[in-house]
Design an enzyme around this catalytic site. Structure first.
Site, mmCIF file in Angstrom:
data_model
loop_
_atom_site.group_PDB
_atom_site.id
_atom_site.type_symbol
_atom_site.label_atom_id
_atom_site.label_comp_id
_atom_site.label_asym_id
_atom_site.label_seq_id
_atom_site.Cartn_x
_atom_site.Cartn_y
_atom_site.Cartn_z
ATOM 1 N N ASP A 37 0.929 -1.144 -0.045
ATOM 2 C CA ASP A 37 -0.064 -0.085 -0.086
ATOM 3 C C ASP A 37 0.782 1.422 -0.073
ATOM 4 O OD1 ASP A 37 -2.106 -1.572 0.199
ATOM 5 O OD2 ASP A 37 -2.862 -1.155 2.009
ATOM 6 N N PHE A 38 2.035 1.204 0.705
ATOM 7 C CA PHE A 38 2.835 2.561 0.727
ATOM 8 C C PHE A 38 3.497 2.751 -0.698
ATOM 9 C CE2 PHE A 38 7.146 3.990 2.163
ATOM 10 C CZ PHE A 38 6.710 5.181 2.801
ATOM 11 N N GLU A 39 3.938 1.617 -1.410
ATOM 12 C CA GLU A 39 4.488 1.911 -2.425
ATOM 13 C C GLU A 39 3.334 2.597 -3.462
ATOM 14 O OE1 GLU A 39 7.839 -1.519 -3.191
ATOM 15 O OE2 GLU A 39 5.603 -1.856 -3.034
ATOM 16 N N PHE A 40 2.093 2.158 -3.542
ATOM 17 C CA PHE A 40 1.124 2.536 -4.255
ATOM 18 C C PHE A 40 0.744 4.012 -3.943
ATOM 19 C CE2 PHE A 40 -3.380 3.372 -4.686
ATOM 20 C CZ PHE A 40 -3.602 2.974 -6.239
ATOM 21 N N SER A 130 -13.611 7.156 -1.744
ATOM 22 C CA SER A 130 -12.538 6.945 -0.948
ATOM 23 C C SER A 130 -11.961 8.136 0.174
ATOM 24 C CB SER A 130 -11.275 6.769 -2.163
ATOM 25 O OG SER A 130 -10.198 6.109 -1.272
ATOM 26 N N LEU A 131 -11.004 7.885 0.539
ATOM 27 C CA LEU A 131 -10.607 8.493 1.751
ATOM 28 C C LEU A 131 -9.063 9.364 1.279
ATOM 29 C CD1 LEU A 131 -11.239 7.136 4.980
ATOM 30 C CD2 LEU A 131 -12.407 9.132 4.371
ATOM 31 N N GLU A 160 -11.286 7.272 14.528
ATOM 32 C CA GLU A 160 -11.600 5.801 14.451
ATOM 33 C C GLU A 160 -10.413 4.946 13.854
ATOM 34 O OE1 GLU A 160 -14.913 6.015 11.564
ATOM 35 O OE2 GLU A 160 -16.139 7.467 13.184
ATOM 36 N N LYS A 162 -8.582 2.627 11.175
ATOM 37 C CA LYS A 162 -9.011 2.411 9.796
ATOM 38 C C LYS A 162 -8.906 0.967 9.691
ATOM 39 C CE LYS A 162 -7.623 4.260 5.394
ATOM 40 N NZ LYS A 162 -7.743 2.649 4.616
ATOM 41 N N ASP A 164 -8.715 -2.893 7.976
ATOM 42 C CA ASP A 164 -8.169 -3.154 6.766
ATOM 43 C C ASP A 164 -9.128 -4.222 6.062
ATOM 44 O OD1 ASP A 164 -6.723 -3.046 4.519
ATOM 45 O OD2 ASP A 164 -4.940 -4.117 5.460
ATOM 46 N N GLU A 220 -16.792 -1.974 6.956
ATOM 47 C CA GLU A 220 -15.835 -2.771 6.221
ATOM 48 C C GLU A 220 -16.142 -4.258 6.962
ATOM 49 O OE1 GLU A 220 -13.946 -0.478 4.972
ATOM 50 O OE2 GLU A 220 -12.009 -1.623 4.378
ATOM 51 N N TYR A 272 -19.161 2.259 9.882
ATOM 52 C CA TYR A 272 -18.899 3.565 10.416
ATOM 53 C C TYR A 272 -19.203 4.780 9.859
ATOM 54 C CZ TYR A 272 -15.637 1.975 6.483
ATOM 55 O OH TYR A 272 -15.309 1.579 5.242
ATOM 56 N N LYS A 335 -12.863 12.162 11.510
ATOM 57 C CA LYS A 335 -14.080 12.794 10.543
ATOM 58 C C LYS A 335 -14.615 13.817 11.400
ATOM 59 C CE LYS A 335 -15.356 8.021 9.330
ATOM 60 N NZ LYS A 335 -16.032 7.012 9.633
ATOM 61 N N LYS A 359 -2.080 6.852 7.597
ATOM 62 C CA LYS A 359 -1.960 5.499 7.530
ATOM 63 C C LYS A 359 -0.643 5.309 8.201
ATOM 64 C CE LYS A 359 -3.119 3.337 3.703
ATOM 65 N NZ LYS A 359 -3.371 3.057 2.483
ATOM 66 N N CYS A 453 14.311 -30.690 -10.682
ATOM 67 C CA CYS A 453 13.855 -30.785 -9.113
ATOM 68 C C CYS A 453 15.052 -30.984 -8.139
ATOM 69 C CB CYS A 453 12.790 -31.824 -9.124
ATOM 70 S SG CYS A 453 12.294 -32.066 -7.421
ATOM 71 N N CYS A 456 14.473 -34.544 -6.836
ATOM 72 C CA CYS A 456 14.557 -35.966 -7.538
ATOM 73 C C CYS A 456 15.103 -35.963 -8.953
ATOM 74 C CB CYS A 456 13.176 -36.698 -7.759
ATOM 75 S SG CYS A 456 11.992 -35.564 -8.574
ATOM 76 N N CYS A 471 7.760 -29.541 -10.103
ATOM 77 C CA CYS A 471 8.291 -30.781 -10.360
ATOM 78 C C CYS A 471 7.123 -31.909 -10.583
ATOM 79 C CB CYS A 471 9.040 -31.463 -9.058
ATOM 80 S SG CYS A 471 9.382 -33.265 -9.327
ATOM 81 N N CYS A 477 8.838 -38.268 -6.358
ATOM 82 C CA CYS A 477 9.432 -37.153 -5.912
ATOM 83 C C CYS A 477 9.453 -37.206 -4.342
ATOM 84 C CB CYS A 477 9.100 -35.761 -6.468
ATOM 85 S SG CYS A 477 9.968 -34.447 -5.676
HETATM 86 S S1 IVH Z 1 -15.040 6.591 6.357
HETATM 87 C C1 IVH Z 1 -16.782 8.679 2.383
HETATM 88 N N1 IVH Z 1 -14.248 5.025 8.181
HETATM 89 O O1 IVH Z 1 -10.828 2.910 4.004
HETATM 90 C C2 IVH Z 1 -15.573 8.121 3.234
HETATM 91 N N2 IVH Z 1 -13.700 4.354 6.019
HETATM 92 O O2 IVH Z 1 -9.116 4.207 2.275
HETATM 93 C C3 IVH Z 1 -16.262 7.045 4.174
HETATM 94 N N3 IVH Z 1 -12.124 2.444 5.932
HETATM 95 O O3 IVH Z 1 -13.214 3.338 1.660
HETATM 96 C C4 IVH Z 1 -15.138 6.277 4.615
HETATM 97 N N4 IVH Z 1 -11.977 2.064 7.998
HETATM 98 O O4 IVH Z 1 -13.291 1.321 2.727
HETATM 99 C C5 IVH Z 1 -14.217 5.311 6.965
HETATM 100 N N5 IVH Z 1 -13.377 4.156 9.987
HETATM 101 C C6 IVH Z 1 -13.504 4.258 8.771
HETATM 102 C C7 IVH Z 1 -12.625 3.165 8.075
HETATM 103 C C8 IVH Z 1 -12.700 3.410 6.507
HETATM 104 C C9 IVH Z 1 -11.570 1.702 6.940
HETATM 105 C C10 IVH Z 1 -11.913 2.399 4.614
HETATM 106 C C11 IVH Z 1 -12.953 2.494 3.681
HETATM 107 C C12 IVH Z 1 -12.583 3.511 2.686
HETATM 108 C C13 IVH Z 1 -11.050 3.358 2.885
HETATM 109 C C14 IVH Z 1 -10.268 4.359 2.399
#
Ligand code: IVH
Length: 712
Positions: A37-40, A130-131, A160, A162, A164, A220, A272, A335, A359, A453, A456, A471, A477
């Site tokens: 994820d970090f590289e992304f 997404s966030l 909150e 996050k 995974d 999630e 959430y 939030k 993150k 192999c 074997c 193999c 084997c």
């Molecule tokens: S709120 C409009 N709260 O992280 C935004 N998302 O990388 C609503 N995720 O798409 C998202 N924990 O799938 C929210 N406590 C949390 C979360 C959370 C994991 C996920 C979610 C989001 C992604 C963004």
């Protein structure tokens, strides 16, 4: 970012966009990310910076503007043929996770968990966005201070974890769950309601309360570590590639075609984000408290904090403590708590302006590659395993890491003696993510990938669409034969008292080659061997004798047909009744059996088409093994209506205990819920089961108490 020319920026923007789209596809559709994820995120940040530098080069469909899609397409555009993502992709982690150092078991042609396009597609009422995210606390602080400067002073934030997992959007109408839709491309997603209904914490019907007639709640779906470990253990047992991390496992499981299979995967959920028209709430935290009161699963770890300093406190509190949580988290989400302000702030194309994510950085270590071992696994797949100069990483000392396959080695252009970066894939298992070229020693040596192999000497094979070398000598084997014995004698199979050392000893003496050879061993033969005494011989031979009573379904599991795990073996025993009927069944008949998919059916048909296997069955039958399902025995009904979950190690196998529960009229599901009557706990019971039972007030009993219950 240093200024670059417009033409250079265009080239880089195109390349990054293409690359990010491919990584999105690997992550969301194949559940098989090939970078962290970090590289992304770094690549995404670079693209964002370039687009900010030359706004007219930014395309409307740039990965910075659209969310990744989990909707399966037949093939990623531009992905035909060969690149890193076709490395045996079976919807999990083939070839790139690093979690199977020293045990390979990729199943060729096995794509049991591949994302499927068979679900009904539903357009989201409100797009699923997404966030924004960052790895820096300064950015988090700046996010808060900017918001506060623009909006009249200190603000409240819901802080909150996050989680995974995989995002899901639930719709409740009149208190009933009517749909459960994945994020998809953010606009439309797959309705996976049947699978979601198997998740015990998600109620089909809400508790009585003042819930709105219609609302959506998002959250999630995740797989707790305990369920993830159990699933991967099972996958390895049946020769399938394990999942790289719980997120991939959750995502793959949610898209399975059979809800019965999903039910066994131990998925869980946390919600959430509540959405609806004219909801009567003023703050986000109120919405979540209300959802909890309606019986919906929400996180207990969320807290309302005031101002940037308190937000940073929450982050630093969880940065290390999160590692003790029973599920994976990859950051903290904050939030704005005030819903009216949320509304005013609104959204960008991709994410809300009222929320962002911090993150956690994956821990990395730099160490030297000493050598590479090439290991043959149970199914014959060859895994290159890196031996490293031991280095501490996230609480453990890492000495070995998987290099997956030849493609991965070529991609890294790795040499013996190189300095390499090690990370824990999904934060659990080490993998080599990069080579530090600046530190490459002059004498670093290119590794020789074997053509034969190492066990074997059989020439290795590689299918055109596979990244792995195999193999093909399945019956000759040594590693493959010994692994078949280890599986055959295991507790849930024939429960014969032999470990790997015994199997190795008997194999190296030439006493065992075919599984049936175990039944021809004599006491005299064993007594003559090093380390064997009267008592150990009797125990071993006694267990071999007792194995002749092991029920047919376990024999079916023990003989090691690819893809036939315990559950499938049970299904087959029930559906076909005896080995001859099963052996004589056509591929069509097998594929029509409930819960048996085409891959499993083909594997069974292949197994019975092999003369050697039929011979083995005859020999095992002659030795008296059970080749027919017994009519279910009923001893009493003292456990009628009782549900008993079994966990831990007992004086007899768990399978036998479960059979006993059923013979006395009870049921024995795989996990603890409000309906569980007892948790029957042996030695080292599952931590999460004990925790859940304690939370729910489920009585925990030991083996002896259980025997008393059934009057034994
Ligand atoms: S709120 C409009 N709260 O992280 C935004 N998302 O990388 C609503 N995720 O798409 C998202 N924990 O799938 C929210 N406590 C949390 C979360 C959370 C994991 C996920 C979610 C989001 C992604 C963004």
């Amino acid at each position: 970012m240093a200024k670059i020319s417009k033409s250079a920026a265009k080239v880089r923007i195109d390349a990054l966009s293409e690359e990010l789209r491919r990584h999105n596809y690997n992550y969301y559709v194949l559940n098989n990310p090939v970078i962290t994820d970090f590289e992304f995120d770094l690549k995404m940040q670079e693209l964002q910076a370039l687009e900010a530098m030359y706004p007219d080069l930014a395309q409307p469909d740039s990965p910075t503007q659209v969310v990744g899609s989990d909707i399966a397409e037949p093939e990623m555009p531009g992905q035909a043929g060969h690149d890193e993502s076709d490395a045996g992709n079976d919807g999990n982690n083939a070839g790139n996770d690093g979690n199977n150092a020293g045990n390979d078991d990729t199943e060729r042609h096995a794509r049991p968990d591949r994302a499927s396009a068979k679900f009904e597609q539903i357009t989201h009422k409100y797009p699923m966005l997404s966030l924004g995210n960052t790895y820096s606390s300064e950015d988090m602080e700046a996010f808060c201070t900017k918001l506060e400067a623009d909006n009249g002073g200190e603000l409240e934030y819901s802080c909150e974890m996050k989680f995974d997992g995989v995002a899901i959007c639930l719709t409740y109408k009149d208190g009933i769950l009517t749909q459960a839709v994945t994020r998809g491309d953010g606009v439309k997603g797959d309705n996976v309601i049947d699978n979601v209904l198997t998740i015990k914490t998600i109620p089909r019907q809400l508790k009585p309360g003042d819930w709105p007639r219609e609302f959506e709640i998002r959250g999630e779906i995740f797989m707790p570590y305990a369920a993830f470990d159990a699933l991967n253990a099972e996958k390895e047992e049946i020769g399938e590639q394990p999942f790289a991390n719980p997120r991939n496992a959750a995502s793959g499981s949610l898209k399975l075609g059979s809800s019965a299979q999903v039910a066994g995967r131990g998925l869980d959920c946390v919600l959430y984000h509540l959405l609806g028209e004219n909801l009567p709430f003023k703050t986000h935290s109120e919405t979540i408290a209300a959802a909890a009161s309606w019986g919906l699963p929400v996180s207990e770890l969320s807290q309302v904090r005031k101002g940037a300093a308190q937000v940073l406190d929450y982050i630093s509190y969880w940065d290390s403590r999160r590692k003790a949580l029973p599920y994976a988290t990859d950051g903290v989400v904050i939030k704005v708590n005030d819903l009216a302000l949320q509304k005013r702030l609104g959204f960008t194309a991709k994410s809300p302006r009222w929320a962002t994510a911090y993150k956690f950085k994956p821990e990395q270590a730099l160490t030297q590659l000493l050598s590479i071992d090439y290991q043959v696994g149970r199914t014959g797949a060859l895994t290159p395993v890196a031996n490293l100069e031991p280095v501490p990483l996230s609480g453990t000392i890492v000495k070995r890491a998987s290099l997956h396959n030849k493609d991965q080695m070529d991609l890294l252009d790795i040499r013996i003696g190189d300095w390499v970066y090690v990370e824990k894939g999904g934060e659990i298992i080490p993998k080599i993510t990069a080579v530090e070229l600046k530190k490459r020693p002059a004498d670093a040596k290119r590794p020789d990938f074997p053509t034969l192999c190492p066990d074997c000497g059989t020439p290795l094979v590689r299918d055109n669409d596979e990244a792995r070398h195999y193999c093909p000598n399945r019956t000759g084997c040594p590693t493959q034969i010994k692994a078949a014995f280890v599986h055959f004698v295991s507790r849930d199979a024939m429960d014969i008292l032999a470990g790997e050392a015994t199997i190795n000893q008997l194999y190296s003496l030439g006493y065992i080659r075919q599984l049936s050879d175990l039944y021809e061993l004599s006491k005299e033969q064993l007594l003559a061997l090093e380390g064997w005494q009267e008592k150990s011989c009797d125990n071993f031979l006694g267990s071999i004798e007792r194995s002749k009573e092991v029920p047919f379904e376990r024999v079916l599991y023990a003989i090691g047909i690819r893809h036939v795990g315990k559950t499938t073996a049970k299904t087959l025993a029930k559906a076909f009744g005896d080995i001859d009927t099963l052996a004589a069944s056509s591929l069509e008949q097998l594929a029509q059996t409930e819960d048996i998919g085409p891959i499993v059916a083909a594997s069974i048909a292949d197994w019975f088409a092999d003369e050697g296997n039929l011979n083995l069955i005859e020999k095992l039958r002659e030795h008296g093994l059970q080749m027919r399902a017994a009519a279910r025995e009923t001893i009493s009904n003292v456990l009628e209506g009782k549900s008993i979950v079994v966990s831990g190690v007992f004086s007899i196998s768990r399978e036998d205990l479960k059979a006993m529960i059923e013979a006395h009229g009870g049921t024995s599901p795989g996990s603890v819920s409000g309906k569980t009557s007892y948790l029957l706990a042996g030695d080292k019971p599952g931590e999460s089961k004990v925790k859940k039972a304690t939370q729910l007030g489920v009585e925990i009993i030991d083996e002896e108490t259980f025997y008393k219950l059934i009057g034994r």
